[in-house]
Design a protein around this motif. Sequence first.
Motif, PDB file in Angstrom:
ATOM      1  N   GLY A 237       0.818  -1.212   0.000  1.00 10.09           N
ATOM      2  CA  GLY A 237       0.000   0.000   0.000  1.00 10.09           C
ATOM      3  C   GLY A 237       0.852   1.262   0.000  1.00 10.09           C
ATOM      4  N   LEU A 238       1.927   1.265   0.806  1.00  8.13           N
ATOM      5  CA  LEU A 238       2.805   2.433   0.850  1.00  8.13           C
ATOM      6  C   LEU A 238       3.532   2.616  -0.482  1.00  8.13           C
TER       7      LEU A 238
ATOM      8  N   ARG B  99       2.492   1.686  -3.436  1.00  8.51           N
ATOM      9  CA  ARG B  99       1.491   2.162  -4.395  1.00  8.51           C
ATOM     10  C   ARG B  99       1.210   3.656  -4.184  1.00  8.51           C
ATOM     11  N   GLU B 100       1.058   4.068  -2.932  1.00  8.91           N
ATOM     12  CA  GLU B 100       0.768   5.477  -2.628  1.00  8.91           C
ATOM     13  C   GLU B 100       1.949   6.377  -3.003  1.00  8.91           C
TER      14      GLU B 100
ATOM     15  N   THR C 271       2.047   6.844  -6.753  1.00 14.76           N
ATOM     16  CA  THR C 271       1.030   7.827  -7.129  1.00 14.76           C
ATOM     17  C   THR C 271       1.505   9.236  -6.790  1.00 14.76           C
ATOM     18  N   ALA C 272       2.071   9.401  -5.588  1.00 16.77           N
ATOM     19  CA  ALA C 272       2.518  10.724  -5.138  1.00 16.77           C
ATOM     20  C   ALA C 272       3.633  11.279  -6.021  1.00 16.77           C
TER      21      ALA C 272
ATOM     22  N   GLU D 141      -4.920   2.692   5.896  1.00 17.45           N
ATOM     23  CA  GLU D 141      -4.850   3.406   4.619  1.00 17.45           C
ATOM     24  C   GLU D 141      -4.675   4.908   4.839  1.00 17.45           C
ATOM     25  N   ASN D 142      -5.357   5.471   5.836  1.00  9.86           N
ATOM     26  CA  ASN D 142      -5.186   6.894   6.164  1.00  9.86           C
ATOM     27  C   ASN D 142      -3.746   7.184   6.566  1.00  9.86           C
TER      28      ASN D 142
ATOM     29  N   ILE E 227      -1.047   5.445   5.814  1.00 11.91           N
ATOM     30  CA  ILE E 227      -0.174   5.266   4.648  1.00 11.91           C
ATOM     31  C   ILE E 227      -0.220   6.516   3.765  1.00 11.91           C
ATOM     32  N   ARG E 228      -1.410   6.998   3.478  1.00 10.51           N
ATOM     33  CA  ARG E 228      -1.577   8.184   2.626  1.00 10.51           C
ATOM     34  C   ARG E 228      -0.892   9.404   3.255  1.00 10.51           C
TER      35      ARG E 228
ATOM     36  N   ALA F 296       2.992   8.925   3.165  1.00  8.60           N
ATOM     37  CA  ALA F 296       3.491   9.098   1.797  1.00  8.60           C
ATOM     38  C   ALA F 296       3.499  10.568   1.399  1.00  8.60           C
TER      39      ALA F 296
ATOM     40  N   LYS G  99       6.865  12.591   0.276  1.00 11.84           N
ATOM     41  CA  LYS G  99       6.923  13.353  -0.979  1.00 11.84           C
ATOM     42  C   LYS G  99       7.344  14.790  -0.702  1.00 11.84           C
TER      43      LYS G  99
END
Length: 170
Positions: A58-59, A61-62, A65-66, A154-155, A157-158, A161, A165
């Motif tokens: 998940g990290l 993937r995030e 995306t970032a 998920e929160n 991880i987002r 990330a 970034k």
Amino acid sequence: MTTRRAFLALSLAAPALALAPVGAALAQAPGPIGGIRVDVSRLVEQGWGEHARAIGAGLERELRTAFGGDIRRGGPTLVVSVRQVFLNSYAGNGGGGGRWGGGDGGASSDSFESQASLVGRGNRVLATYPVLSTVPASSAGPWYLPDIDKRRIENLIRHNAGWIKRYVAG
């Protein structure tokens, strides 16, 4: 000769430089990164099992995306080691009042600790950024939802990330 204006500018910049993340001077404008690798071995050691691998995926993937178009061959690799994930046992609203008049002082917050490093050729560490994300447990929704723990992770991880970034991209 040092002018008053130059002295003032320097004195205002000094605290900002002192608060900059470890290695920030080396990593200013590093350009695009060449790849992303997430290490969750510490979570596996802590007993997270298959959940550790899901957190790592998940990290990653995030982060992909970032960083989006900022990933180009030849740049340094972003290596993120997940150190700890803490889910508070209470995810309701924070209540009211308290000693200081609001919330619960962070007692119902979840946290996600990682360390992001930019690694160049020859495994040379160019910069390191310790990242600690703290998110209210209640931000994932009502505690009684069947997937609440997944949503809380998920929160985290987002959020983590996003800070990685911000540190890496400058």
